[in-house]
Enzyme design. Structure first.
Site, mmCIF file in Angstrom:
data_model
loop_
_atom_site.group_PDB
_atom_site.id
_atom_site.type_symbol
_atom_site.label_atom_id
_atom_site.label_comp_id
_atom_site.label_asym_id
_atom_site.label_seq_id
_atom_site.Cartn_x
_atom_site.Cartn_y
_atom_site.Cartn_z
ATOM 1 N N CYS A 168 0.859 -1.175 0.000
ATOM 2 C CA CYS A 168 0.000 0.000 0.000
ATOM 3 C C CYS A 168 0.898 1.229 0.000
ATOM 4 O O CYS A 168 2.108 1.111 0.117
ATOM 5 C CB CYS A 168 -0.843 0.035 1.272
ATOM 6 S SG CYS A 168 -1.816 -1.445 1.518
ATOM 7 N N ARG B 39 1.305 2.050 -5.924
ATOM 8 C CA ARG B 39 1.494 1.044 -4.877
ATOM 9 C C ARG B 39 0.210 0.287 -4.556
ATOM 10 O O ARG B 39 0.225 -0.675 -3.791
ATOM 11 C CB ARG B 39 2.017 1.696 -3.597
ATOM 12 C CG ARG B 39 3.314 2.442 -3.780
ATOM 13 C CD ARG B 39 3.750 3.071 -2.488
ATOM 14 N NE ARG B 39 4.117 2.062 -1.519
ATOM 15 C CZ ARG B 39 5.310 1.514 -1.400
ATOM 16 N NH1 ARG B 39 6.267 1.883 -2.210
ATOM 17 N NH2 ARG B 39 5.550 0.589 -0.495
ATOM 18 N N TRP C 66 -3.588 -1.865 -1.507
ATOM 19 C CA TRP C 66 -3.559 -3.047 -2.370
ATOM 20 C C TRP C 66 -3.850 -4.207 -1.429
ATOM 21 O O TRP C 66 -3.053 -4.514 -0.544
ATOM 22 C CB TRP C 66 -2.192 -3.191 -3.024
ATOM 23 C CG TRP C 66 -2.120 -4.284 -4.034
ATOM 24 C CD1 TRP C 66 -2.634 -4.263 -5.296
ATOM 25 C CD2 TRP C 66 -1.493 -5.554 -3.885
ATOM 26 N NE1 TRP C 66 -2.347 -5.443 -5.931
ATOM 27 C CE2 TRP C 66 -1.652 -6.262 -5.105
ATOM 28 C CE3 TRP C 66 -0.795 -6.181 -2.850
ATOM 29 C CZ2 TRP C 66 -1.157 -7.536 -5.307
ATOM 30 C CZ3 TRP C 66 -0.301 -7.455 -3.058
ATOM 31 C CH2 TRP C 66 -0.485 -8.123 -4.267
ATOM 32 N N LYS D 98 4.858 -8.260 -20.753
ATOM 33 C CA LYS D 98 4.254 -6.932 -20.955
ATOM 34 C C LYS D 98 2.823 -7.097 -21.467
ATOM 35 O O LYS D 98 1.907 -6.431 -21.017
ATOM 36 C CB LYS D 98 5.051 -6.076 -21.948
ATOM 37 C CG LYS D 98 6.356 -5.536 -21.447
ATOM 38 C CD LYS D 98 6.221 -4.367 -20.492
ATOM 39 C CE LYS D 98 6.234 -4.767 -19.062
ATOM 40 N NZ LYS D 98 7.399 -5.157 -18.374
ATOM 41 N N LYS E 192 2.971 -2.076 -8.507
ATOM 42 C CA LYS E 192 4.340 -1.771 -8.934
ATOM 43 C C LYS E 192 5.365 -2.399 -7.999
ATOM 44 O O LYS E 192 6.412 -2.852 -8.422
ATOM 45 C CB LYS E 192 4.516 -0.254 -8.961
ATOM 46 C CG LYS E 192 5.896 0.189 -9.328
ATOM 47 C CD LYS E 192 5.900 0.893 -10.656
ATOM 48 C CE LYS E 192 7.241 0.927 -11.305
ATOM 49 N NZ LYS E 192 7.320 0.062 -12.476
HETATM 50 C C1 G6P Z 1 6.073 -6.225 -9.735
HETATM 51 C C2 G6P Z 1 6.020 -5.217 -10.869
HETATM 52 C C3 G6P Z 1 6.957 -5.656 -11.989
HETATM 53 C C4 G6P Z 1 8.358 -5.865 -11.450
HETATM 54 C C5 G6P Z 1 8.372 -6.855 -10.271
HETATM 55 C C6 G6P Z 1 9.724 -6.882 -9.584
HETATM 56 O O1 G6P Z 1 5.508 -7.422 -10.143
HETATM 57 O O2 G6P Z 1 4.708 -5.100 -11.364
HETATM 58 O O3 G6P Z 1 6.979 -4.664 -13.003
HETATM 59 O O4 G6P Z 1 9.182 -6.346 -12.464
HETATM 60 O O5 G6P Z 1 7.415 -6.437 -9.295
HETATM 61 O O6 G6P Z 1 9.951 -5.619 -9.004
HETATM 62 P P1 G6P Z 1 11.347 -5.051 -8.577
HETATM 63 O O7 G6P Z 1 11.045 -3.727 -7.953
HETATM 64 O O8 G6P Z 1 11.927 -6.015 -7.589
HETATM 65 O O9 G6P Z 1 12.179 -4.940 -9.792
#
Ligand code: G6P
Length: 592
Positions: free
Chosen positions: A2, A28, A74, A468, A587
């Site tokens: 969150c 977040r 979240w 993606k 994210k």
């Molecule tokens: C989440 C995000 C991804 C990211 C992954 C790892 O799933 O949506 O876009 O690649 O976390 O995040 P980090 O901050 O560890 O690269």
């Protein structure tokens, strides 16, 4: 996972500022939003859904006061409903709390509190916190002592912002394993999960560490450990401008961030000297082990190919969430490289803690001051700037750049630096495919399944293209090593399934071309990515995206990922999906 904020303002109402700040943290979580402000009493407004809808229905007069806390959620415990939205309160509604993290022992604590007469109104783990604080205040402790006692009872992770009617004018923040920063403005004070939340108000930031508490009273910032000992902390000046965190005229953060990629790579390339100095002091490693999640995992996979090719060291790659089960074969001769743009991904941080006990650790991170940067023995900053779109784009290419620099310098292959320096220009070229991609996206927007194939350095690009697509279009996309198709997935190929083939010039080219023939023979419609001068490939493909012929296989992951990102982005737009906020995703994943 969150986002939380808090503020004490001098002569402005807190509610609009809190809404603006928490809006910067929507990446977040966006299941619900809530605010508490304090004037003569604590007032709370909250609802499920995103901030824009919440703001539309909000009467700011309901939230008077110059001090307050806010939250975007979240959901982890309890459905994403209004009742479960933060802030949560105690029985007498005199204490309000916003929380990012997970309380692992909340069930036991909740039962104990209910047995001693506390009344709960949500299904969240968070709600035990105001009740615990209430319990300790009822025993005679002041707010600060009660918060300290409450967090001692808690197992799990938390960043908390807390206010109490009995001690008006004060906000207390405390953290363990979830990020929390303090912003110091002109006689104004902020608390937030992340820097972009406060950038419109201040660029002076203090990063709290685990088990630290901050007391804001509108006069000063007091930071203590959980034994009550006062700590002195460094104030950092943040160079990101508020503008950098805004959309700058683009429709979405994601497309803005896709276009920022050549600059992001240039910024990472500026780290060459620091990386060189770090590498100079490295002991002689016998093994490399990459650990990461999601898109960062795909960057790690490129890292594996690079380290084995350029450094000649055996290189493992382990998903962070699997590390505790399979990451055992480490010793002091191993360099564990953790890739995490946020520096806060729970699985990666856990792997980092385990790895720190046995091996040398290096974190490649975008977010300055994040937990990974403090826990790892060595750090490379990718310096891509803030990334707000949930689907990683510019942080991915920055991670790749950092890995290329590291592998080139560790492998003593300095002659390759010249090619690496040219990559931003090749990426500019790749961005020029946007109009062609729009046409392809429109054509395939209603497809149910996509395959992405590649070999060698193009295999991670295929995986990233598929990820993606899944993330932001909700279309099933599968990334496959082209040579593996014949061992199963070929059975799924027919004329309804487009196959994206990543086919740069190089070692794997001809074999991928044969695999492409195989899928075509089953009716697949091929979208090929390759050299502009590759006339054979062009003639095999229904749609073709061309790149400068100088981009060889080894460096192809950087420019070749761009059309993949654009394809996912435009399909998402044509399907009326908000690519910045895909459903069920966030994210920064601070839960295991
Ligand atoms: C989440 C995000 C991804 C990211 C992954 C790892 O799933 O949506 O876009 O690649 O976390 O995040 P980090 O901050 O560890 O690269």
């Amino acid at each position: 996972m969150c986002g939380i904020v808090g503020c004490i303002l001098k002569d402005k109402e807190a509610a609009p500022v809190l809404l603006e700040c928490v809006g910067k943290l929507e990446y977040r979580g966006y299941d619900s939003v809530g605010i508490a402000t304090s004037a003569s009493e604590i007032r709370i407004q909250k609802d499920q859904g995103k901030i824009d809808a919440f703001t539309e229905n909000l009467d700011m007069k309901e939230l008077p006061g110059k001090l307050g806390i806010a939250h975007v959620r979240w959901a982890t415990h309890g459905l994403p409903t209004k009742i479960n939205a933060h802030p949560h309160t105690d029985c007498q509604k005199r204490i309000a709390v916003v929380h990012n993290g997970i309380i692992e022992n909340f069930k036991e604590l909740r039962t104990e509190l209910i047995n001693s007469g506390h009344k709960f109104s949500s299904d969240t783990d968070t709600e035990i916190i105001p009740h615990l604080i209430e319990k300790y205040m009822d025993e005679g402790l002041d707010l600060e002592e009660a918060v300290r006692s409450a967090v001692r009872d808690i197992r799990g992770s938390y960043a908390l912002a807390i206010m109490c009617r009995d001690e008006p004018g004060k906000i207390i923040g405390v953290r363990k394993e979830s990020p929390l920063i303090v912003g110091k403005g002109e006689d104004e004070y902020f608390l937030a999960s992340d820097v972009p939340a406060v950038l419109n108000h201040t660029n002076q930031v203090i990063y709290l560490d685990n088990r630290e508490m901050v007391i804001l009273d509108g006069e000063e910032i007091i930071i203590k450990d959980l034994d009550g000992k006062i700590l002195t902390k460094e104030v950092h000046t943040i160079e990101w401008t508020p503008d950098m965190a805004e959309k700058q005229g683009y429709e979405h953060f994601m497309i803005k961030e896709i276009h920022e990629q050549p600059d992001a790579v240039k910024n990472t390339l500026r780290e060459e000297e620091d990386i060189r100095n770090m590498v100079r002091d490295f002991p002689e490693f016998k093994k490399i082990c990459f650990v990461a999640c999601g898109t960062s995992y795909h960057a790690s996979l490129v890292g594996k190919y690079l380290f084995e090719t350029l450094v000649g060291l055996p290189t493992d790659i382990i998903l962070a969430s699997e590390f505790e089960y399979s990451g055992g074969a480490l010793d002091k001769d191993t360099l564990v490289i953790l890739i995490t743009q946020s520096g806060e991904t729970a699985d990666t941080l856990k792997a980092l803690r385990i790895a720190n006990e046995k091996a040398e650790t290096l974190a490649i991170v975008n977010v300055l001051g994040s937990t990974a940067t403090r826990d790892a023995k060595h750090v490379i900053y990718t310096r891509a700037g803030p990334e707000i779109g949930v689907a990683a784009t510019k942080t991915y290419v920055s991670q790749l750049t950092a890995i290329y620099l590291l592998a080139i310098l560790m492998g003593g292959k300095e002659e390759l630096l010249e090619t690496l320096q040219k990559i931003p220009d090749f990426m500019e070229e790749a961005l020029k495919t946007e109009e062609e991609i729009k046409v392809i996206a429109k054509k395939y927007k209603d497809t149910y399944d996509f395959f992405f194939i590649g070999r060698g350095f193009s295999y991670p690009t295929a995986l990233e293209g598929a990820l993606k697509l899944k993330e932001i279009t909700y279309i099933h996309g599968e990334g496959y090593a082209a040579g593996e198709l014949k061992h199963g997935p070929l059975a799924l190929i027919d004329d309804d399934v487009p196959v994206v083939a990543v086919t740069p010039p190089g070692h794997s080219h001809n074999k991928t071309l044969s695999n492409l023939e195989e899928v075509k023979a089953r009716g697949a419609r091929v979208i090929a990515l390759g050299s502009k001068e590759d006339h054979v490939l062009k003639s095999e493909a229904e749609d073709f995206i061309g790149f400068p012929s100088e981009i060889n296989e080894m460096f192809s992951p950087l420019p070749y990922v761009i059309p993949m990102q654009l394809l996912a982005y435009y399909i998402s737009i044509y399907r009326n999906i908000d690519p910045d906020k895909p459903k069920n995703l966030a994210k920064c994943v601070t839960v295991e």
